[in-house]
Write an enzyme that holds these catalytic residues in place. Structure first.
Site, PDB file in Angstrom:
ATOM      1  N   SER A 133      -7.449  -4.747   5.819  1.00 15.62           N
ATOM      2  CA  SER A 133      -6.532  -6.353   7.227  1.00 15.62           C
ATOM      3  C   SER A 133      -7.427  -6.798   7.908  1.00 15.62           C
ATOM      4  O   SER A 133      -8.257  -7.528   7.377  1.00 15.62           O
ATOM      5  CB  SER A 133      -5.123  -5.065   7.919  1.00 15.62           C
ATOM      6  OG  SER A 133      -4.071  -6.119   8.465  1.00 15.62           O
ATOM      7  N   ASP A 287       2.367  -8.966   0.163  1.00 10.89           N
ATOM      8  CA  ASP A 287       1.761  -9.983   1.104  1.00 10.89           C
ATOM      9  C   ASP A 287       1.792 -10.650   1.288  1.00 10.89           C
ATOM     10  O   ASP A 287       0.862 -11.493   0.666  1.00 10.89           O
ATOM     11  CB  ASP A 287       0.376  -8.289   0.583  1.00 10.89           C
ATOM     12  CG  ASP A 287      -0.615  -8.601   1.763  1.00 10.89           C
ATOM     13  OD1 ASP A 287      -0.257  -8.965   2.607  1.00 10.89           O
ATOM     14  OD2 ASP A 287      -1.745  -8.181   2.427  1.00 10.89           O
ATOM     15  N   HIS A 317       1.485  -5.011   2.267  1.00  9.90           N
ATOM     16  CA  HIS A 317       0.656  -5.034   3.245  1.00  9.90           C
ATOM     17  C   HIS A 317       0.752  -3.853   4.204  1.00  9.90           C
ATOM     18  O   HIS A 317       1.958  -3.318   4.540  1.00  9.90           O
ATOM     19  CB  HIS A 317       0.898  -5.986   4.163  1.00  9.90           C
ATOM     20  CG  HIS A 317      -0.782  -6.800   5.188  1.00  9.90           C
ATOM     21  ND1 HIS A 317      -1.896  -7.350   4.959  1.00  9.90           N
ATOM     22  CD2 HIS A 317      -0.863  -5.935   6.091  1.00  9.90           C
ATOM     23  CE1 HIS A 317      -2.916  -6.936   5.400  1.00  9.90           C
ATOM     24  NE2 HIS A 317      -2.041  -6.044   7.122  1.00  9.90           N
TER      25      HIS A 317
END
Length: 347
Positions: A133, A287, A317
């Site tokens: 991320s 995501d 995600h």
């Protein structure tokens, strides 16, 4: 009936309503996913992105909120017989760019020196940079810096990027549209986090929401995020690419970092990308950041970089790090096992 009982009933009703009205994607372990999904949305839980390592003792510390990173770091050290380190850097909202970047950059420059690696028993020929991320954003950006910096003698053997955010030019990619209300990182939250990396001034957040925040003088950068040319066909799904609508210069003047290739790796030149090492990329279908990773894979391959790309159709995600009870998922455990196997083969 006491106030606690009323609050419990309301909370249960909200969870049930939210699960019924917003959860529609095809996931593994759907009931567990629905519960996690609803709790995150209603309570606005965010997952910490950081592992901290004290330089003197190399002991691992971690922040609360699912605590996956300490577990992952210990698994990696044991499974790979590797030294696992990560810099401590200041978090937003209290600190903003370039504070975090400077902290990480200083750490990497000092760590990737022969004498430092020797101190911790690290083979200089077997170094990798990884993150997930926002950590993957820094990992990708830092890999570019290390490759291009003559003052850093040790270069990474590969970079491993877990669903990274790689640009802020276009916040209306197909993945943003498809996953506007997606698991753990819905569109509004992704934009909020990107904005607060730079400022608490909500003008940037509002500009990102309208996707009209880049002035015409930066039009040359849009070729690097033109998803009509960079996305594989199966991810376009009938969406039609439209030319960007340019905004005023005020946002970029106030926050120049949003167009700076240093911290937006997808905006790097072809000549820079061609220098990058072997790359592992994980993207997830559900995501908002999916298309950032997909476009980076295309650009890297177009510039001769060898890329191992793992795309997870039922992934979302955050799915890489849901490994602690009671939020552990079989998918997460498989992804980590696959990742360790790949790293072990290539490190």
């Amino acid at each position: 009936m006491g106030p606690k009982a009323v609050c419990l009933m309301i909370s249960c009703a909200l969870v049930a309503w939210h699960m019924h009205t917003t959860f529609s994607a095809n996931y593994e372990e759907p009931w567990k996913i629905m519960i996690i999904h609803s709790l995150v949305r209603i309570c606005q839980i965010t997952v910490s992105q950081y592992i901290l390592v004290e330089d003197e003792s190399m002991s691992i510390k971690s922040f609360p909120a699912f605590l996956p990173y300490e577990t992952f770091a210990r698994w990696a050290a044991n499974r790979l017989d590797a030294v696992v380190v990560a810099p401590d850097y200041q978090q937003f909202l209290k600190y903003h760019h370039p504070t975090q970047w400077n902290s990480v950059s200083d750490f990497v420059k000092s760590f990737l020196q022969p004498e430092t690696l020797a101190k911790y028993g690290v083979d200089p020929n077997r170094v990798c940079i990884t993150g997930d991320s926002s950590g993957a954003t820094l990992a990708a950006a830092m890999t570019q810096q290390v490759i291009g910096d003559s003052e850093i003698p040790i270069k990474p053997k590969f970079q491993a990027l877990i669903y990274p955010a790689l640009q802020m030019l276009d916040t209306d990619l197909p993945s943003y549209r498809e996953n506007e209300y997606g698991m753990l990182l819905p569109k509004y939250l992704a934009i909020k986090i990107m904005s607060e990396f730079y400022t608490t001034d909500e003008s940037l957040q509002q500009a990102l929401k309208t996707n009209q925040h880049i002035p015409a003088e930066y039009s040359h950068l849009f070729k690097f995020v033109n998803w009509s040319a960079l996305l594989p066909e199966r991810f376009k799904k009938g969406y039609v690419y439209t030319n960007p609508i340019y905004g005023s210069s005020e946002i970029v003047k106030k926050f120049p970092g949003i167009v700076d290739p240093t911290i937006n790796p997808l905006l790097a030149s072809d000549s820079m990308l061609s220098l990058l090492p072997l790359t592992y990329m994980l993207t997830c279908q559900h995501d908002v950041l999916r298309d950032d990773g997909l476009m980076y894979v295309t650009r890297l391959r177009n510039n001769g970089v060898q890329v191992f790309h793992e795309h997870i159709e039922k992934g979302f995600h955050g799915s890489f790090f849901l490994i602690n009870w009671p939020f552990h998922l079989n998918l997460s455990l498989r992804l980590i096992d696959n990742f360790f196997s790949w790293v072990d083969e290539n490190l």
